[in-house]
Motif scaffolding. Sequence first.
Motif, PDB file in Angstrom:
ATOM      1  N   TYR A 102     -43.285  62.412 -15.316  1.00  0.00           N
ATOM      2  CA  TYR A 102     -44.384  61.438 -14.487  1.00  0.00           C
ATOM      3  C   TYR A 102     -43.375  60.434 -13.438  1.00  0.00           C
ATOM      4  N   ASP A 103     -43.882  60.505 -12.484  1.00  0.00           N
ATOM      5  CA  ASP A 103     -43.185  59.831 -11.532  1.00  0.00           C
ATOM      6  C   ASP A 103     -44.439  59.456 -10.506  1.00  0.00           C
ATOM      7  N   LYS A 104     -44.629  57.808 -10.824  1.00  0.00           N
ATOM      8  CA  LYS A 104     -45.579  57.391 -10.017  1.00  0.00           C
ATOM      9  C   LYS A 104     -45.506  57.132  -8.672  1.00  0.00           C
ATOM     10  N   ALA A 105     -44.400  57.022  -8.220  1.00  0.00           N
ATOM     11  CA  ALA A 105     -43.922  56.734  -6.537  1.00  0.00           C
ATOM     12  C   ALA A 105     -44.162  58.180  -6.093  1.00  0.00           C
ATOM     13  N   ASP A 106     -43.897  59.278  -6.591  1.00  0.00           N
ATOM     14  CA  ASP A 106     -44.103  60.574  -6.130  1.00  0.00           C
ATOM     15  C   ASP A 106     -45.809  60.800  -5.939  1.00  0.00           C
ATOM     16  N   LEU A 107     -46.250  60.536  -6.932  1.00  0.00           N
ATOM     17  CA  LEU A 107     -47.823  60.709  -6.755  1.00  0.00           C
ATOM     18  C   LEU A 107     -48.434  59.775  -5.699  1.00  0.00           C
ATOM     19  N   GLU A 108     -47.797  58.540  -5.678  1.00  0.00           N
ATOM     20  CA  GLU A 108     -48.426  57.635  -4.470  1.00  0.00           C
ATOM     21  C   GLU A 108     -48.296  58.160  -3.285  1.00  0.00           C
ATOM     22  N   ARG A 109     -46.885  58.816  -3.015  1.00  0.00           N
ATOM     23  CA  ARG A 109     -46.328  59.602  -1.687  1.00  0.00           C
ATOM     24  C   ARG A 109     -47.309  60.785  -1.446  1.00  0.00           C
ATOM     25  N   ARG A 110     -47.501  61.435  -2.338  1.00  0.00           N
ATOM     26  CA  ARG A 110     -48.332  62.756  -2.112  1.00  0.00           C
ATOM     27  C   ARG A 110     -49.878  62.220  -1.768  1.00  0.00           C
ATOM     28  N   ALA A 116     -59.249  66.632   1.878  1.00  0.00           N
ATOM     29  CA  ALA A 116     -58.458  65.807   1.220  1.00  0.00           C
ATOM     30  C   ALA A 116     -58.739  64.923   0.074  1.00  0.00           C
ATOM     31  N   ARG A 117     -59.735  64.955  -0.042  1.00  0.00           N
ATOM     32  CA  ARG A 117     -60.274  64.537  -1.643  1.00  0.00           C
ATOM     33  C   ARG A 117     -59.781  65.781  -2.702  1.00  0.00           C
ATOM     34  N   VAL A 118     -60.138  66.905  -2.183  1.00  0.00           N
ATOM     35  CA  VAL A 118     -59.472  67.801  -3.313  1.00  0.00           C
ATOM     36  C   VAL A 118     -57.721  67.618  -3.493  1.00  0.00           C
ATOM     37  N   ALA A 119     -57.397  67.564  -2.493  1.00  0.00           N
ATOM     38  CA  ALA A 119     -55.764  67.313  -2.459  1.00  0.00           C
ATOM     39  C   ALA A 119     -55.426  66.459  -3.392  1.00  0.00           C
ATOM     40  N   VAL A 120     -56.200  65.201  -3.016  1.00  0.00           N
ATOM     41  CA  VAL A 120     -55.919  63.832  -3.921  1.00  0.00           C
ATOM     42  C   VAL A 120     -56.037  63.998  -5.296  1.00  0.00           C
ATOM     43  N   ARG A 121     -57.228  65.150  -5.524  1.00  0.00           N
ATOM     44  CA  ARG A 121     -57.620  65.251  -7.062  1.00  0.00           C
ATOM     45  C   ARG A 121     -56.601  66.322  -7.735  1.00  0.00           C
ATOM     46  N   ASN A 122     -56.015  66.989  -6.976  1.00  0.00           N
ATOM     47  CA  ASN A 122     -54.990  68.016  -7.359  1.00  0.00           C
ATOM     48  C   ASN A 122     -53.931  67.274  -7.838  1.00  0.00           C
ATOM     49  N   VAL A 123     -53.242  66.245  -6.877  1.00  0.00           N
ATOM     50  CA  VAL A 123     -52.309  65.369  -7.386  1.00  0.00           C
ATOM     51  C   VAL A 123     -52.693  64.556  -8.571  1.00  0.00           C
ATOM     52  N   LYS A 147     -56.910  54.697 -11.258  1.00  0.00           N
ATOM     53  CA  LYS A 147     -57.182  53.784 -10.275  1.00  0.00           C
ATOM     54  C   LYS A 147     -56.502  53.984  -8.803  1.00  0.00           C
ATOM     55  N   LEU A 148     -55.277  54.597  -8.858  1.00  0.00           N
ATOM     56  CA  LEU A 148     -54.528  55.074  -7.642  1.00  0.00           C
ATOM     57  C   LEU A 148     -55.539  56.025  -6.961  1.00  0.00           C
ATOM     58  N   THR A 149     -56.191  56.821  -7.549  1.00  0.00           N
ATOM     59  CA  THR A 149     -56.836  58.094  -7.279  1.00  0.00           C
ATOM     60  C   THR A 149     -58.350  57.577  -6.513  1.00  0.00           C
ATOM     61  N   ASP A 150     -58.740  56.426  -7.509  1.00  0.00           N
ATOM     62  CA  ASP A 150     -60.214  56.132  -6.825  1.00  0.00           C
ATOM     63  C   ASP A 150     -59.909  55.293  -5.563  1.00  0.00           C
ATOM     64  N   ASP A 173     -60.191  55.312   0.659  1.00  0.00           N
ATOM     65  CA  ASP A 173     -59.660  55.302   1.830  1.00  0.00           C
ATOM     66  C   ASP A 173     -59.998  56.307   2.659  1.00  0.00           C
ATOM     67  N   ILE A 174     -60.137  57.589   2.196  1.00  0.00           N
ATOM     68  CA  ILE A 174     -60.496  58.924   2.735  1.00  0.00           C
ATOM     69  C   ILE A 174     -61.949  58.796   3.160  1.00  0.00           C
ATOM     70  N   ASP A 175     -62.939  58.214   2.274  1.00  0.00           N
ATOM     71  CA  ASP A 175     -64.172  58.192   2.347  1.00  0.00           C
ATOM     72  C   ASP A 175     -64.425  57.029   3.581  1.00  0.00           C
ATOM     73  N   ALA A 176     -63.598  55.805   3.803  1.00  0.00           N
ATOM     74  CA  ALA A 176     -63.708  55.006   4.829  1.00  0.00           C
ATOM     75  C   ALA A 176     -63.339  55.587   6.282  1.00  0.00           C
ATOM     76  N   ALA A 177     -62.193  56.411   6.148  1.00  0.00           N
ATOM     77  CA  ALA A 177     -61.748  56.871   7.258  1.00  0.00           C
ATOM     78  C   ALA A 177     -62.765  58.031   7.839  1.00  0.00           C
ATOM     79  N   ALA A 178     -63.230  58.840   6.996  1.00  0.00           N
ATOM     80  CA  ALA A 178     -64.452  59.995   7.540  1.00  0.00           C
ATOM     81  C   ALA A 178     -65.768  59.387   7.901  1.00  0.00           C
ATOM     82  N   ALA A 179     -66.107  58.074   7.330  1.00  0.00           N
ATOM     83  CA  ALA A 179     -67.434  57.561   7.623  1.00  0.00           C
ATOM     84  C   ALA A 179     -67.119  56.891   8.973  1.00  0.00           C
ATOM     85  N   ALA A 180     -66.045  56.391   9.313  1.00  0.00           N
ATOM     86  CA  ALA A 180     -65.635  55.626  10.621  1.00  0.00           C
ATOM     87  C   ALA A 180     -65.770  56.726  11.647  1.00  0.00           C
ATOM     88  N   LYS A 181     -64.943  57.897  11.361  1.00  0.00           N
ATOM     89  CA  LYS A 181     -65.075  58.983  12.345  1.00  0.00           C
ATOM     90  C   LYS A 181     -66.510  59.467  12.595  1.00  0.00           C
TER      91      LYS A 181
END
Length: 185
Positions: free
Chosen positions: A4-12, A124-131, A162-165, A170-178
Amino acid sequence: MAQYDKADLERRMHGAVESLKGDLAGLRTGRANIQLLDPVTVEVYGAHMPLNQVATVSAPEPRMLSVQVWDKSNVGPVDKAIRSAGLGLNPIVDGQTLRLPIPDLTEERRKELAKLASKYAEGARVAVRNVRRDGMDSLKTDEKKGEISEDERKRMETEVQKLTDSTIADIDAAAAAKEKEILGR
């Protein structure tokens, strides 16, 4: 050693958000922008390559993109890749140069672009869920090896969730703004 590497998950997860922002930047709402062609990949030399590795893209006019293909034999594949990219652009072939007039955004075109933005966001959501899944799996592996206790695993799983949520927010906010920018609301 613990997997387990939290920094790696955050980076991904951050990488997924940055990738989405890059994809959304390519969805220009009315003006020509060379980033519009960033998602286009061309099948040449037996491989899929980004368009910018087989041609020079420029914006000579506010509503026109120009693609200067370096190798004459790649003009057809570049033309085909741009047409099939789902961007709603129809190249005009002029020797080794492809001219792409940027169409006025009709309501139908705005809806198409909004759908494409939603598609990018879902990717992007799928990628985050995979991470997230990878992180949870590594925590379970660490627990089975006896490197962490069940309580530690549950606490760390809560952190990962919590990190995933927050990343998905962030993804939802970026998509809604666009989408708001595209639909002009």
